[in-house]
Design an enzyme around this catalytic site. Structure first.
Site, PDB file in Angstrom:
ATOM      1  N   HIS A  29      -2.868  -9.493  -0.963  1.00  0.00           N
ATOM      2  CA  HIS A  29      -3.441  -8.146  -0.643  1.00  0.00           C
ATOM      3  C   HIS A  29      -4.131  -8.586   0.573  1.00  0.00           C
ATOM      4  O   HIS A  29      -3.879  -7.775   1.494  1.00  0.00           O
ATOM      5  CB  HIS A  29      -4.350  -7.170  -1.819  1.00  0.00           C
ATOM      6  CG  HIS A  29      -4.195  -6.261  -1.104  1.00  0.00           C
ATOM      7  ND1 HIS A  29      -3.060  -4.736  -1.111  1.00  0.00           N
ATOM      8  CD2 HIS A  29      -5.251  -5.385  -1.487  1.00  0.00           C
ATOM      9  CE1 HIS A  29      -3.787  -4.105  -0.808  1.00  0.00           C
ATOM     10  NE2 HIS A  29      -4.753  -4.587  -1.127  1.00  0.00           N
TER      11      HIS A  29
ATOM     12  N   ASP B 172      -1.833  -2.731  -4.070  1.00  0.00           N
ATOM     13  CA  ASP B 172      -1.761  -1.271  -4.415  1.00  0.00           C
ATOM     14  C   ASP B 172      -0.937   0.157  -3.907  1.00  0.00           C
ATOM     15  O   ASP B 172      -0.130   0.575  -3.009  1.00  0.00           O
ATOM     16  CB  ASP B 172      -2.294  -0.679  -2.600  1.00  0.00           C
ATOM     17  CG  ASP B 172      -3.984  -1.325  -3.084  1.00  0.00           C
ATOM     18  OD1 ASP B 172      -4.762  -1.933  -3.814  1.00  0.00           O
ATOM     19  OD2 ASP B 172      -5.018  -1.098  -1.717  1.00  0.00           O
TER      20      ASP B 172
ATOM     21  N   TYR C  42      -2.074   3.544  -6.263  1.00  0.00           N
ATOM     22  CA  TYR C  42      -3.318   4.552  -5.504  1.00  0.00           C
ATOM     23  C   TYR C  42      -3.400   5.190  -6.750  1.00  0.00           C
ATOM     24  O   TYR C  42      -4.092   6.946  -6.821  1.00  0.00           O
ATOM     25  CB  TYR C  42      -3.156   5.762  -4.309  1.00  0.00           C
ATOM     26  CG  TYR C  42      -3.626   4.578  -3.286  1.00  0.00           C
ATOM     27  CD1 TYR C  42      -1.996   3.777  -2.811  1.00  0.00           C
ATOM     28  CD2 TYR C  42      -4.541   4.290  -2.659  1.00  0.00           C
ATOM     29  CE1 TYR C  42      -2.487   2.968  -2.040  1.00  0.00           C
ATOM     30  CE2 TYR C  42      -4.710   3.437  -1.699  1.00  0.00           C
ATOM     31  CZ  TYR C  42      -3.378   2.668  -1.437  1.00  0.00           C
ATOM     32  OH  TYR C  42      -3.438   1.714  -0.155  1.00  0.00           O
TER      33      TYR C  42
ATOM     34  N   ASP D  37       0.570  -1.138   0.383  1.00  0.00           N
ATOM     35  CA  ASP D  37       0.008  -0.357  -0.283  1.00  0.00           C
ATOM     36  C   ASP D  37       0.469   0.961   0.024  1.00  0.00           C
ATOM     37  O   ASP D  37       0.978   2.140   1.076  1.00  0.00           O
ATOM     38  CB  ASP D  37      -0.572   0.348   0.928  1.00  0.00           C
ATOM     39  CG  ASP D  37      -1.373  -1.234   1.414  1.00  0.00           C
ATOM     40  OD1 ASP D  37      -1.003  -2.057   1.700  1.00  0.00           O
ATOM     41  OD2 ASP D  37      -2.873  -1.115   0.964  1.00  0.00           O
TER      42      ASP D  37
ATOM     43  N   HIS E 277      -3.667  -3.940   2.290  1.00  0.00           N
ATOM     44  CA  HIS E 277      -4.552  -3.610   2.371  1.00  0.00           C
ATOM     45  C   HIS E 277      -5.058  -2.640   3.402  1.00  0.00           C
ATOM     46  O   HIS E 277      -5.127  -1.476   3.754  1.00  0.00           O
ATOM     47  CB  HIS E 277      -5.925  -4.755   2.074  1.00  0.00           C
ATOM     48  CG  HIS E 277      -6.957  -4.493   1.830  1.00  0.00           C
ATOM     49  ND1 HIS E 277      -7.739  -3.292   0.746  1.00  0.00           N
ATOM     50  CD2 HIS E 277      -8.084  -5.266   2.341  1.00  0.00           C
ATOM     51  CE1 HIS E 277      -8.486  -3.608   0.272  1.00  0.00           C
ATOM     52  NE2 HIS E 277      -9.014  -4.231   1.318  1.00  0.00           N
ATOM     53  N   VAL E 278      -5.085  -3.944   4.708  1.00  0.00           N
ATOM     54  CA  VAL E 278      -4.736  -2.615   6.235  1.00  0.00           C
ATOM     55  C   VAL E 278      -3.967  -1.658   6.028  1.00  0.00           C
ATOM     56  O   VAL E 278      -2.752  -1.953   6.188  1.00  0.00           O
ATOM     57  CB  VAL E 278      -4.983  -3.421   7.395  1.00  0.00           C
ATOM     58  CG1 VAL E 278      -5.390  -2.615   8.544  1.00  0.00           C
ATOM     59  CG2 VAL E 278      -6.760  -4.573   6.661  1.00  0.00           C
ATOM     60  N   HIS E 279      -4.230  -0.438   6.728  1.00  0.00           N
ATOM     61  CA  HIS E 279      -2.819  -0.148   6.759  1.00  0.00           C
ATOM     62  C   HIS E 279      -2.610   0.403   7.964  1.00  0.00           C
ATOM     63  O   HIS E 279      -2.242   1.256   8.785  1.00  0.00           O
ATOM     64  CB  HIS E 279      -3.325   1.543   5.776  1.00  0.00           C
ATOM     65  CG  HIS E 279      -3.774   1.861   5.273  1.00  0.00           C
ATOM     66  ND1 HIS E 279      -5.042   2.682   3.820  1.00  0.00           N
ATOM     67  CD2 HIS E 279      -4.225   0.835   3.560  1.00  0.00           C
ATOM     68  CE1 HIS E 279      -5.019   2.439   3.336  1.00  0.00           C
ATOM     69  NE2 HIS E 279      -4.532   0.573   2.471  1.00  0.00           N
TER      70      HIS E 279
ATOM     71  N   HIS F 165     -11.772  -3.158   7.018  1.00  0.00           N
ATOM     72  CA  HIS F 165     -11.752  -4.148   5.712  1.00  0.00           C
ATOM     73  C   HIS F 165     -12.109  -5.455   6.896  1.00  0.00           C
ATOM     74  O   HIS F 165     -11.084  -6.552   6.645  1.00  0.00           O
ATOM     75  CB  HIS F 165     -10.325  -3.968   4.794  1.00  0.00           C
ATOM     76  CG  HIS F 165      -9.411  -2.937   4.216  1.00  0.00           C
ATOM     77  ND1 HIS F 165     -10.339  -2.440   3.400  1.00  0.00           N
ATOM     78  CD2 HIS F 165      -8.625  -2.384   4.696  1.00  0.00           C
ATOM     79  CE1 HIS F 165      -9.956  -1.541   2.797  1.00  0.00           C
ATOM     80  NE2 HIS F 165      -9.100  -1.773   3.132  1.00  0.00           N
TER      81      HIS F 165
ATOM     82  N   ASN G 243      -6.360  -4.143  -4.830  1.00  0.00           N
ATOM     83  CA  ASN G 243      -8.069  -3.709  -4.887  1.00  0.00           C
ATOM     84  C   ASN G 243      -7.470  -2.520  -5.286  1.00  0.00           C
ATOM     85  O   ASN G 243      -8.832  -1.855  -6.805  1.00  0.00           O
ATOM     86  CB  ASN G 243      -8.746  -3.214  -3.418  1.00  0.00           C
ATOM     87  CG  ASN G 243      -8.325  -2.106  -2.741  1.00  0.00           C
ATOM     88  OD1 ASN G 243      -7.488  -2.764  -2.354  1.00  0.00           O
ATOM     89  ND2 ASN G 243      -9.197  -1.492  -2.524  1.00  0.00           N
TER      90      ASN G 243
END
Ligand SMILES: *[C@@H]1O[C@H](CO)[C@@H](O)[C@H](O)[C@H]1NC(C)=O
Ligand SMILES: *[C@@H]1O[C@H](CO)[C@@H](O)[C@H](O)[C@H]1NC(C)=O
Ligand SMILES: *[C@@H]1O[C@H](CO)[C@@H](O)[C@H](O)[C@H]1NC(C)=O
Ligand SMILES: [Fe+2]
Length: 435
Positions: free
Chosen positions: A297, A181, A184, A154, A336-338, A307, A214
């Site tokens: 991801h 990711d 962006y 991410d 995915h989870v920041h 999420h 995503n």
């Protein structure tokens, strides 16, 4: 009529782009580093000069050089050699471009070069234009060969991203693993270009291996095929690993077999991906690659409130967890989870000494900020969780031991905030391969 048209356009974008903004309570701490301006000025180059260069592993003994040119007639050739200024060998590849509604991309070149020697620095020049660059090939294959991975997720393209990349570059790694990711861009294609320019100084001399998140999908049904920009720009060695999709593949380096899985393509037990995974796992020889690690991801084990309950996590886990467990996968990285979360060995939500260590490393620094809200009760499988930007180092020391550490970005210097030795499952008789 005009109103109806506006409403329809609005509905279309709300429906297709609904998944792109995550609707989570992200918090983005202020940052005082700002190097993005420098990147934009670096972008002023001639139309034949290579732009957005990155290198990747492309099957045993081979690497791929990828770059973009504004000029469509630049040949897809790479001159290379082990001595600076003496680029006596030439390899040829292919180039493509794509159209995204009104955006026309430059020409993206992919050239596979080799066979190459292990642990060797090669100098190269792209398309016969621009300066000479160099990359270093990974260490030789062998069950006890050491190898160092930088692990990110991410990233995006903020000043926090730059801070992460600066810290990554200070680590003497062999291969970077990127859990999805990337840019962006979120449909704004020029952002893929600025992302490419941003990462090029880091990815033009060390192989970057990515899988999709995503934000790579950029789906516009009936107008543009999904993953068009991602697949055009970030071509990974899927053909080399017997996969028919750039969205999942595998590769080997030193004593490690790496599965790069796809959370945003079919993964059910009837899917092409699942069938490919079964075949790929059956080919793994733990005597040659004692380490087996996976990356995807959307995390399967996540105690952040962000999420939760997504199909890409839950359904994929339901379809694939047992297959990976039976094959003694050691480690599984997700993004995915920041935030950062390291879990203990787990299987079917229960601690299991032969289970997989899941690590969420979605804290690369993108503009959505950090996921700061954790479930009030930390599950038994969750060993460490923190909402800070950062990256990971997986230092595989030999066939049985690897040192994992997480480095946060809170400060100008990277600060190590979690460190743990891992021993591989293949070495434990009680965890003898169950498949
Ligand atoms: C950024 O902020 C930190 C902490 O406030 C400070 O120590 C550092 O000097 C600053 N760096 C720059 C480049 O301004
Ligand atoms: C290879 O490229 C990197 C990044 O551009 C640079 O820092 C390094 O000095 C180069 N190495 C050699 C041996 O020229
Ligand atoms: C592997 O590395 C670990 C940690 O440094 C060490 O304790 C162990 O003896 C090594 N094993 C072999 C076979 O060299
Ligand atoms: Fe994501």
């Amino acid at each position: 009529m005009g109103l109806l048209f506006t409403v329809c356009v609005f509905c279309y974008f709300t429906l297709v782009a609904g998944g792109m903004s995550d609707g989570m309570p992200y918090v983005r701490p202020p940052s005082n580093s700002s190097k993005i301006g420098l990147l934009i000025s670096a972008a002023k180059r001639s139309s034949t000069d290579p732009d957005q260069i990155h290198v990747s592993l492309a099957g045993p003994g081979y690497m791929k050089v990828s770059w973009m040119t504004a000029d469509k007639n630049v040949p897809s050739t790479v001159q290379y050699g082990i001595q600076s200024g003496k680029l006596l060998q030439t390899a040829s590849g292919v180039s493509t471009s794509y159209r995204f509604i009104t955006y026309q991309s430059g020409q993206m070149h992919h050239v596979k070069i080799g066979p190459l020697q292990d642990s060797t620095t090669y100098f190269y020049r792209c398309g016969g234009y621009g300066p000479e660059y160099n990359f270093t090939t990974p260490p030789p294959s062998g069950p006890s060969e050491p190898v160092k991975f930088a692990v990110v997720g991410d990233l995006g393209q903020t000043d926090w991203t730059m801070s992460t990349l600066g810290h990554v570059a200070a680590y003497d790694y062999d291969v970077l693993l990127f859990a999805g990711d990337l840019s962006y861009a979120d449909y704004i294609q020029s952002r893929w270009d600025t992302f490419g320019q941003m990462m090029s100084p880091y990815a033009n001399y060390k192989p970057w291996m990515v899988t999709e998140g995503n934000h790579e999908k950029e789906s516009l049904p009936l107008l543009v095929e999904s993953f068009l920009a991602y697949n055009t720009r970030w071509e990974m060695p899927y053909k080399e690993s017997g996969s028919n999709s750039n969205l999942y593949y595998s590769f080997e380096v030193a004593g490690v077999h790496v599965l790069m899985l796809g959370s945003y393509t079919d993964f059910d037990t009837e899917s092409e991906q699942y069938k490919w995974l079964q075949v790929d796992l059956a080919k793994v020889n733990r005597a040659k690659t004692p380490w087996l690690i996976a990356m995807l991801h959307a995390p399967w084990y996540n105690s952040n409130t962000a999420h939760q309950g997504e199909d890409e996590s839950e359904d994929m886990m339901a379809a694939m967890e047992t297959l990976l467990y039976q094959n003694n996968v050691d480690l599984l990285f997700a993004g995915h989870v920041h935030a950062y979360e390291r879990n203990l060995r787990v299987y079917k939500k229960k601690l299991d000494e032969c289970g997989i260590v899941h690590i969420t490393i979605g804290d690369g620094g993108n503009r959505e900020g950090l996921a700061t809200d954790w479930k009030s009760t930390q599950p038994a499988w969750s060993a460490k969780r923190e909402s800070s930007f950062g990256f990971g180092q997986l230092n595989v020391v030999n066939g049985t031991h690897a040192l994992w550490s997480w480095h946060r970005n809170q400060d100008v210097e990277a600060v190590m905030a979690d460190e743990v030795w891992m021993t591989n499952l293949n070495a434990k008789p009680e965890c003898a391969r169950k498949a």
